[in-house]
Design an enzyme around this catalytic site. Sequence first.
Site, PDB file in Angstrom:
ATOM      1  CB  CYS A 118      -0.888   0.014   1.239  1.00  0.00           C
ATOM      2  SG  CYS A 118      -2.278   1.162   1.057  1.00  0.00           S
ATOM      3  CB  CYS A 120      -1.829   4.816   3.389  1.00  0.00           C
ATOM      4  SG  CYS A 120      -1.710   3.271   4.284  1.00  0.00           S
ATOM      5  CE  LYS A 203      -7.935  -1.012   4.201  1.00  0.00           C
ATOM      6  NZ  LYS A 203      -6.551  -0.689   3.877  1.00  0.00           N
ATOM      7  NE  ARG A 225      -6.736   5.054   4.638  1.00  0.00           N
ATOM      8  CZ  ARG A 225      -5.704   5.896   4.632  1.00  0.00           C
ATOM      9  NH1 ARG A 225      -5.591   6.808   3.679  1.00  0.00           N
ATOM     10  NH2 ARG A 225      -4.794   5.826   5.588  1.00  0.00           N
ATOM     11  CD  GLU A 241     -14.289  -4.055  -4.319  1.00  0.00           C
ATOM     12  OE1 GLU A 241     -13.286  -4.584  -4.838  1.00  0.00           O
ATOM     13  OE2 GLU A 241     -14.499  -2.829  -4.354  1.00  0.00           O
ATOM     14  CE  LYS A 256      -7.754  -3.438   7.384  1.00  0.00           C
ATOM     15  NZ  LYS A 256      -6.654  -2.827   6.730  1.00  0.00           N
ATOM     16  CB  SER A 282      -5.610  -1.129  15.064  1.00  0.00           C
ATOM     17  OG  SER A 282      -6.360  -0.244  14.247  1.00  0.00           O
ATOM     18  CE1 TYR A 321      -1.735  -4.927  14.540  1.00  0.00           C
ATOM     19  CE2 TYR A 321      -4.138  -4.929  14.524  1.00  0.00           C
ATOM     20  CZ  TYR A 321      -2.937  -4.579  13.938  1.00  0.00           C
ATOM     21  OH  TYR A 321      -2.934  -3.898  12.748  1.00  0.00           O
TER      22      TYR A 321
HETATM   23  C1  PBG Z   1      -3.635   0.616   4.878  1.00  0.00           C
HETATM   24  C2  PBG Z   1      -4.080  -0.317   5.930  1.00  0.00           C
HETATM   25  C3  PBG Z   1      -4.926  -0.013   6.990  1.00  0.00           C
HETATM   26  C4  PBG Z   1      -4.951  -1.151   7.791  1.00  0.00           C
HETATM   27  C5  PBG Z   1      -4.167  -2.119   7.191  1.00  0.00           C
HETATM   28  N1  PBG Z   1      -3.625  -1.584   6.014  1.00  0.00           N
HETATM   29  C6  PBG Z   1      -5.610   1.193   7.413  1.00  0.00           C
HETATM   30  C7  PBG Z   1      -6.258   2.116   6.526  1.00  0.00           C
HETATM   31  O1  PBG Z   1      -6.839   1.778   5.501  1.00  0.00           O
HETATM   32  O2  PBG Z   1      -6.200   3.287   6.911  1.00  0.00           O
HETATM   33  C8  PBG Z   1      -5.702  -1.252   9.082  1.00  0.00           C
HETATM   34  C9  PBG Z   1      -5.273  -2.303  10.006  1.00  0.00           C
HETATM   35  C10 PBG Z   1      -5.724  -2.127  11.387  1.00  0.00           C
HETATM   36  O3  PBG Z   1      -6.499  -1.198  11.733  1.00  0.00           O
HETATM   37  O4  PBG Z   1      -5.289  -2.927  12.208  1.00  0.00           O
HETATM   38  N2  PBG Z   1      -3.970   0.366   3.618  1.00  0.00           N
END
Ligand code: PBG
Length: 332
Positions: A118, A120, A203, A225, A241, A256, A282, A321
């Site tokens: 990614c 970001c 996602k 996003r 998707e 996710k 997270s 985690y």
């Molecule tokens: C980025 C990405 C994100 C996560 C994994 N890869 C966050 C986002 O899209 O801002 C989130 C993982 C998590 O919250 O544990 N592409």
Amino acid sequence: MASVKLRRLRRNKQIRDLVSETQLSIKDLIVPYFVIGGKNKREPIKTMPGIYRLSLDNLIRDIKEIKGLGIKAILLFGIAQKKDVKATEAYSREGILQKAIKAARKEIKDITIISDVCLCGYASGGHCGIVRRIKSERKNQNEFIVDNDETLKILAKVALSHAQAGADFVAPSAMMDGQVKAIREILDNNGFPNTGILAYSAKYASSFYGPFREALGSSPQFGDRKTYQMDYRNSDEALREIEQDINEGADIVMVKPALSYLDIIYRAKQKFNVPLVAYNVSGEYSLVKSAAKGGLVDEKNIILEILTSIKRAGAGLIITYHAKEVAKWLKI
Ligand code: PBG
């Protein structure tokens, strides 16, 4: 008529274990890691108690430890040293993630290495793709968009650099249309037909990612996003998707976040027969940690209940985690 008493199946632990339909096991768990430059670093992440940003030496040590607990797979995220508009560090051979993949490959036998693909964490705008300024049609002013097709070229380069470093699976998480196809092509054309793709297929644009963005320093600097991640009101679209990613060559697909999306996991499992992974993200982690710290819930039991429910919904694998603590509980 004979009396039906389902309670007979719950009478004691031995019988409950005997008839239990879902088993959470250590081999289902994938551990996410945040890797930083430097030596002997172990930076706590404020919003994720118990999770750290690790430098390479500590990363390798930690992977050895979780491997000793029976965990089979890791997912690596890199923390960029410097960000720029083109996210160049994301595909640099000397990038922190490339180094981490290489080191893990070299130093640890028999661990499956998955790498996040990614932009970001590497692009100065904090978006998952390349940002371009266009003249807005409606308002007479400039507007920023994430350029899907321009981003595909970069994501492909990122994925190739991870494959070259030794990743088993690359995991595109940018939610750009066509990202799986672009990555499959570049891998095949460069001699990596055996490197797999774990696609973040469904996602959602979710508030559950808050703590992760603190961990990675990847919050979007403007906007959100929602123009590329999914709308949480939709579920048919998630199946589209996933289907698209399978058709483009995804080997494993993902839903996710996990806990608010058990229905999506369930539908995906019913409809498709490819390996399915759920990301216990997270925010899900931190909510549990803070409730447990406040004495509101029993930590161990609630974590096992959550992860088992994700498995029961249909996920074969869970990125979490909690993996290390759970592996310790399941071991005894
Ligand atoms: C980025 C990405 C994100 C996560 C994994 N890869 C966050 C986002 O899209 O801002 C989130 C993982 C998590 O919250 O544990 N592409």
